[in-house]
Every structure is written in structure tokens, then in C-alpha cells.
Design a protein around this motif. Structure first.
Motif, PDB file in Angstrom:
ATOM      1  N   LYS A   1       0.799  -1.204   0.450  1.00  0.00           N
ATOM      2  CA  LYS A   1       0.030  -0.078  -0.116  1.00  0.00           C
ATOM      3  C   LYS A   1       0.326   1.320  -0.060  1.00  0.00           C
ATOM      4  N   LEU A   2       0.291   2.540  -0.755  1.00  0.00           N
ATOM      5  CA  LEU A   2       1.107   3.364  -1.083  1.00  0.00           C
ATOM      6  C   LEU A   2       0.785   3.372   0.128  1.00  0.00           C
ATOM      7  N   ALA A   3       2.102   4.499   1.398  1.00  0.00           N
ATOM      8  CA  ALA A   3       2.315   5.257   2.643  1.00  0.00           C
ATOM      9  C   ALA A   3       1.282   6.729   2.111  1.00  0.00           C
TER      10      ALA A   3
ATOM     11  N   PRO B   1      13.718   8.061   2.752  1.00  0.00           N
ATOM     12  CA  PRO B   1      12.670   6.913   3.333  1.00  0.00           C
ATOM     13  C   PRO B   1      12.244   6.226   2.082  1.00  0.00           C
ATOM     14  N   LYS B   2      11.990   4.159   2.567  1.00  0.00           N
ATOM     15  CA  LYS B   2      11.876   3.635   1.555  1.00  0.00           C
ATOM     16  C   LYS B   2      10.597   4.163   0.997  1.00  0.00           C
ATOM     17  N   LEU B   3      10.408   3.018   0.164  1.00  0.00           N
ATOM     18  CA  LEU B   3       8.991   3.116  -0.303  1.00  0.00           C
ATOM     19  C   LEU B   3       8.770   2.343  -1.835  1.00  0.00           C
ATOM     20  N   SER B   4       8.322   1.041  -1.253  1.00  0.00           N
ATOM     21  CA  SER B   4       7.879   0.171  -2.394  1.00  0.00           C
ATOM     22  C   SER B   4       7.020   0.810  -3.764  1.00  0.00           C
TER      23      SER B   4
ATOM     24  N   GLN C   1      19.673  11.177  -3.915  1.00  0.00           N
ATOM     25  CA  GLN C   1      18.806   9.699  -3.761  1.00  0.00           C
ATOM     26  C   GLN C   1      16.732  10.807  -2.941  1.00  0.00           C
ATOM     27  N   PHE C   2      16.937  11.585  -2.642  1.00  0.00           N
ATOM     28  CA  PHE C   2      16.049  12.259  -2.080  1.00  0.00           C
ATOM     29  C   PHE C   2      15.219  12.547  -3.644  1.00  0.00           C
ATOM     30  N   GLU C   3      15.954  13.425  -4.895  1.00  0.00           N
ATOM     31  CA  GLU C   3      14.894  13.581  -5.723  1.00  0.00           C
ATOM     32  C   GLU C   3      14.351  12.412  -6.090  1.00  0.00           C
TER      33      GLU C   3
END
Length: 471
Positions: free
Chosen positions: A37-39, A275-278, A452-454
Motif C-alpha cells: 500500500k502506498l504510504a 525514506p524507503k518506498l515500495s 537519492q531524495f530526488e
């Protein structure tokens, strides 16, 4: 009977070919296919200062305010079409006067009535002009035989939903822009600190060279090269300060306010971790991406417009009527005998000079093809964005690890070169080179952190994040 027979006919929905867009099963061979699920916004950007800036922007952002008014425009279109297939009813009060020619049927007939013995004084026609007083109600109604009016309602509703998704697209872009500028501010703060530390080291090296020159162990060239390097670093420091000002102004503009300092937490750049994101699966883009949903409903509206344009070639059934009090003398207007009504219905079909209808149909078909192309383009672009950001994150992480090791090695070379220079085992050029390489590597490491942030923020936007947290 004609209305019933015509109502049984239907218009063939002959729309241009719309091939379905089949998304790949996953973004890449390396990407996982988990349906994570999208954060939410607060989960993804777990920073009180940043979330406060986003909340302010949600209230004051100029583009968002325009998007809200576009929704109101679309809502007005829906409201207009809600009663388009229902009878109109209006109150009427009219006063007029007519003068018929002496050699017309009405003129001669009205003249003859002056000598009729069947008329009382109230029924005598005024001369030479005949007033006309009317007070009552009037109505008109177009029967939707072919679904033309229904298609117009469908198109207006689709445009309204599309405008809402357009607003969500603005929210997503705004959240991503503010987050990008905010985290870049944190990185620039640390870049400024790195430059200040290097300036201090370069100043110490310059002081050592000056002392050694006085002792005859160095020359003026070493002093000049050290001074030039120090001035270069000081110039870079001013450039970073300007970037900080520009990013603060960018955030303030997105928040709908004039330039002012942005209060933010002080954090070492090593602790400012993206942050990490799937990514989930590609099909989720069709539900999460506001621009895809907007393009989808624009296409629905275009399809409905084609149907309406085709229906305009078929006969339309109109019923008109009025009821009220009508008289040619004001004194008898409210007499019961002045009550009057009329009802008329007719079928009207365009036969000749249908250029306007043909042009409207051509324009509707062109709009539909444009909407379909934009729909396919948006889907392919969304998939491409996610694909690129996933690879950017992965490659940037690998580069960051290697560059971190390089920075650690180059930091050691600064102290080593200075110590060797003190004992005459290294030249001032080696000291300058060590300092220059270390500074350049640290700045490159900072830029990799920016990338990385971009990448992560871009991925969050590409997956359609941001807007669900504010509705």
C-alpha cells in the motif's frame, strides 16, 4: 405515434478504435511485484516541519486555488445539464401592440368585426392598433428521443470528475515540489558546513605555508596557490548561500507567501536518509495516478460528445405551450373570459445546410482521438517515470556507497599531506591537491544524497502519492 416509433430507434455508437492499454506485469526484472500500500503523506515525510509547510501550501497555493475554481466551473456545467431533459417553465408578463395593414386578411377581418351584432362593447377591437396583454406561464420541452441530452449530461459529469482529479494532480505535484525543496535545504545546510570546515583547514594550511616561507622553507608560489584555493572555497560558500535563499523562496511561493526564512531542524547529512518506498505493481497506477484518472474521464466526456454530435442529425421533438390571461384591453385582462392556452408539438430535422452539424461532429471526433492519445500517453509516461526512478534510486545507492568510501580515504589524505609537508616529505602542491580532491568528493557525495531524495520523492509522485492524504 411518430414519437413512439422514433423512440424505438437507436444511434449506432461508432466511435474511433480504442485499443486497450496493456501495462507490463512489473516495472523491471529487479523490481518486486508486491502490492504494498502506498504510504500516506505523514508516513512518508515523517518530519513535523515539512508537514506543517505542506499544510500551509494546501491552504494558500495559487495553482491549487485555480484548480478548485476549475472544479466549480465543471460543477456549474453539471448543474446546467441536470434539467436539460426536463420541461422549462417560466412566468410571463407581456404588453404589446399590433397594427395590421388595411389590405391584409387580419386587417380586413378586424375591420368587419366592428359591425358585428354579436359582440358587446368589451369585445370591440381597438383601432387603429390592437394592444395585446398577457400574464401567465410558458413552457418548452425537448423530448430526448435519441439520448442526445443524456449524453450531454454524461459529458458534463465526466468533465467534473476529471477536474477533481486535476486538482489531485496539482496536490501531488505541490507536495513533491515542497518536499524536494525542503530536503535540498537540509542538504545545502550540510554542504555549507562542509565548505566552512574545508575553509578552516585551507586557512590553517595557508598559515603554515606563510610561516614556512618566512623560515625560507617555502616560496611565494605556494602562498599564492593556497590563497587561490581558499578564495575558490569562499566563493563556493556564497554560491551555496544563494541556493539556500532560492530554495526558501521556492517553498514560500508554493505556500502562497512572500520570501521569508524557513525554520528547519539542524541534522547531519549522514542522518538525512531518504525514506524507503515500495513500487507495488503497475496496475495500481491506474487507480493512484490523478493524471491517468483525469485523462480517462476526459476520454469519457469526448465519447459522449461524439454521440451528442451524431444525434443532432436526427429529428428533435419539441413541445411548447403557454397558459394564462390574454386580452386586448387591460380592463378585462383578469376577466374569466380572458383565460387562454396553447399547446404545440413538432418534429424538426435538419435537411439542408448542415455544415455546422458536420463541423461539430468532425471536431468531436478529433477531440476524442486527442483524448484517447493523451490517455495512452499518460499511462506510458507514468510507467516510464516509475521505471526511471526505480533505476535511479538503485544506481544512486550503489554510487553513494562507493563515494562514501572515497570520501573517507580522501579525508585521511588531507592530514597525511599536511604532516608530510611539515617535515618536507611533500610539496604544497600535494597538500592543495589533497584538499581539493577531498572537497570535491564531499560535494559529489552531497549531490548523490540530493539525487537519492530526488529519486524517492519522484517515485512517490510517479506512483500517485500525496493527494489521498488531503481528501
Amino acid at each position: 405515434m411518430a414519437a413512439v416509433l422514433l423512440g424505438g430507434c437507436k444511434i449506432k455508437q461508432n466511435l474511433p478504435d480504442q485499443k486497450p492499454v496493456n501495462l507490463p506485469q512489473q516495472f523491471s526484472a529487479k523490481a518486486g511485484a508486491d502490492a504494498h500500500k502506498l504510504a500516506t503523506l505523514n508516513e512518508f515525510f515523517n518530519d513535523p516541519t515539512l508537514t506543517a509547510l505542506i499544510d500551509t501550501a494546501l491552504k494558500n497555493n495559487f495553482d491549487l486555488q485555480v484548480a478548485l475554481q476549475n472544479i466549480e466551473l465543471a460543477r456549474a456545467g453539471v448543474r446546467f445539464t441536470q434539467g436539460i431533459d426536463r420541461p422549462d417553465l417560466s412566468a410571463a408578463l407581456s404588453v404589446g401592440s399590433r397594427k395590421f395593414g388595411n389590405y391584409t386578411i387580419d386587417g380586413v377581418g378586424n375591420y368587419d368585426t366592428q359591425f358585428s351584432t354579436n359582440l358587446d362593447s368589451k369585445q370591440k377591437l381597438p383601432s387603429p392598433s390592437i394592444p395585446d396583454f398577457f400574464v401567465g406561464i410558458q413552457s418548452s420541452w425537448e423530448i430526448d428521443l435519441w439520448g442526445k441530452l443524456k449524453s450531454k449530461k454524461k459529458a458534463a459529469a465526466a468533465r467534473f470528475i476529471a477536474s477533481e482529479h486535476g486538482r489531485n494532480l496539482v496536490v501531488t505535484s505541490m507536495v513533491a515540489e515542497i518536499a524536494d525543496a525542503y530536503f535540498e535545504l537540509l542538504i545545502l545546510d550540510n554542504e555549507l558546513k562542509i565548505l566552512e570546515d574545508n575553509i578552516r583547514l585551507q586557512q590553517e594550511a595557508l598559515d603554515i605555508v606563510k610561516v614556512m616561507k618566512q623560515a625560507g622553507e617555502a616560496n611565494q608560489l605556494g602562498v599564492e596557490l593556497m590563497s587561490a584555493q581558499l578564495l575558490s572555497s569562499q566563493s563556493l560558500k556564497i554560491e551555496v548561500k544563494q541556493k539556500i535563499i532560492e530554495n526558501e523562496s521556492r517553498i514560500n511561493f508554493l505556500s502562497g507567501r512572500f520570501p521569508q526564512p524557513i525554520a528547519r531542524r539542524a541534522a547531519a547529512w549522514e542522518t538525512v536518509v531518504p525514506p524507503k518506498l515500495s513500487a507495488g505493481i503497475p496496475s495500481q497506477l491506474l487507480e493512484n495516478r490523478p493524471d491517468i484518472k483525469q485523462a480517462e474521464f476526459d476520454l469519457i466526456a469526448a465519447d459522449a460528445n461524439i454521440y451528442s454530435a451524431k444525434a443532432a442529425f436526427y429529428p428533435s421533438l419539441n413541445i411548447n405551450g403557454s397558459m394564462g390571461l390574454q386580452a386586448f384591453r387591460a380592463a378585462v385582462l383578469f376577466n374569466p373570459g380572458s383565460f387562454a392556452y396553447n399547446v404545440a408539438g413538432g418534429l424538426f430535422a435538419p435537411l439542408l445546410n448542415r455544415r455546422q452539424l458536420i463541423a461539430e461532429l468532425m471536431a468531436s471526433e478529433a477531440d476524442q482521438k486527442i483524448a484517447y492519445t493523451n490517455y495512452r500517453k499518460t499511462i506510458v509516461n507514468s510507467f516510464t517515470e516509475v521505471y526511471n526512478y526505480l533505476n535511479l534510486i538503485e544506481n544512486t545507492n550503489e554510487m553513494y556507497e562507493l563515494k562514501s568510501k572515497e570520501v573517507e580515504v580522501l579525508k585521511v589524505t588531507i592530514n597525511t599531506s599536511v604532516e608530510l609537508f611539515k617535515f618536507g616529505r611533500a610539496t604544497y602542491l600535494e597538500v592543495i591537491t589533497a584538499q581539493k580532491n577531498a572537497l570535491q568528493a564531499q560535494i559529489e557525495l552531497i549531490n548523490l544524497r540530493k539525487s537519492q531524495f530526488e529519486g524517492v520523492i519522484g517515485l512517490y509522485r510517479a506512483l500517485g502519492g500525496g493527494w489521498k492524504s488531503v481528501i
